[in-house]
Design a protein around this motif. Structure first.
Motif, PDB file in Angstrom:
ATOM      1  N   TYR A  30      -5.014 -39.773 -41.196  1.00 32.13           N
ATOM      2  CA  TYR A  30      -5.385 -37.568 -40.960  1.00 32.13           C
ATOM      3  C   TYR A  30      -5.018 -37.874 -43.044  1.00 32.13           C
ATOM      4  O   TYR A  30      -6.304 -36.245 -43.026  1.00 32.13           O
ATOM      5  N   ASP A  34      -8.253 -35.673 -44.524  1.00 28.46           N
ATOM      6  CA  ASP A  34      -8.198 -34.293 -44.299  1.00 28.46           C
ATOM      7  C   ASP A  34      -8.175 -33.603 -46.172  1.00 28.46           C
ATOM      8  O   ASP A  34      -9.439 -32.725 -46.393  1.00 28.46           O
ATOM      9  N   THR A  38     -12.373 -32.051 -48.156  1.00 27.89           N
ATOM     10  CA  THR A  38     -12.441 -31.038 -48.218  1.00 27.89           C
ATOM     11  C   THR A  38     -12.669 -30.652 -49.979  1.00 27.89           C
ATOM     12  O   THR A  38     -13.775 -29.989 -50.519  1.00 27.89           O
TER      13      THR A  38
END
Length: 115
Positions: A30, A34, A38
């Motif tokens: 995760y 994450d 981005t």
């Protein structure tokens, strides 16, 4: 405590290792996902080696649970009584700490190496 009890305790810890590995792995995935979702980041071989070493290190620290039981049995004559219920507290606390430590260090690693 006998040798058979000690073997049972080690077997108990080893039977829970997969839960630990899945939880820590999911938090690591995760954290990496994450960050990578981005920004534009080139994954390197060093990143892969770091993930492998992190997993090995986490499993070494997981082994401290059974090692604590061995120390309690051998050095303290079972005065701490880890087998009496403290074992689950150590397991859950260790899993939670390791998961959040993994997530935190993933964030720190990518922020310091990218920004």
């Amino acid at each position: 405590m006998t040798i058979e009890n000690l073997k049972t305790n080690v077997k108990w810890w080893e039977s829970k290792r997969w839960i630990f590995n899945i939880a820590v792995g999911l938090f690591g995935i995760y954290g990496i996902y994450d960050f990578l979702s981005t920004v534009d980041y080139e994954w390197t071989t060093e990143d892969t080696i770091g993930v492998i070493f992190w997993g090995i290190g986490a499993n070494v620290f997981y082994s401290l649970g059974s090692l604590m039981e061995l120390f309690d049995w051998y050095y303290f004559n079972n005065k701490i009584k880890i087998t009496q219920g403290l074992r689950y507290l150590l397991l859950i606390g260790g899993i939670l700490f390791s998961c959040f430590w993994t997530l935190w260090n993933t964030v720190i690693y990518f922020k310091t190496n990218y920004y």
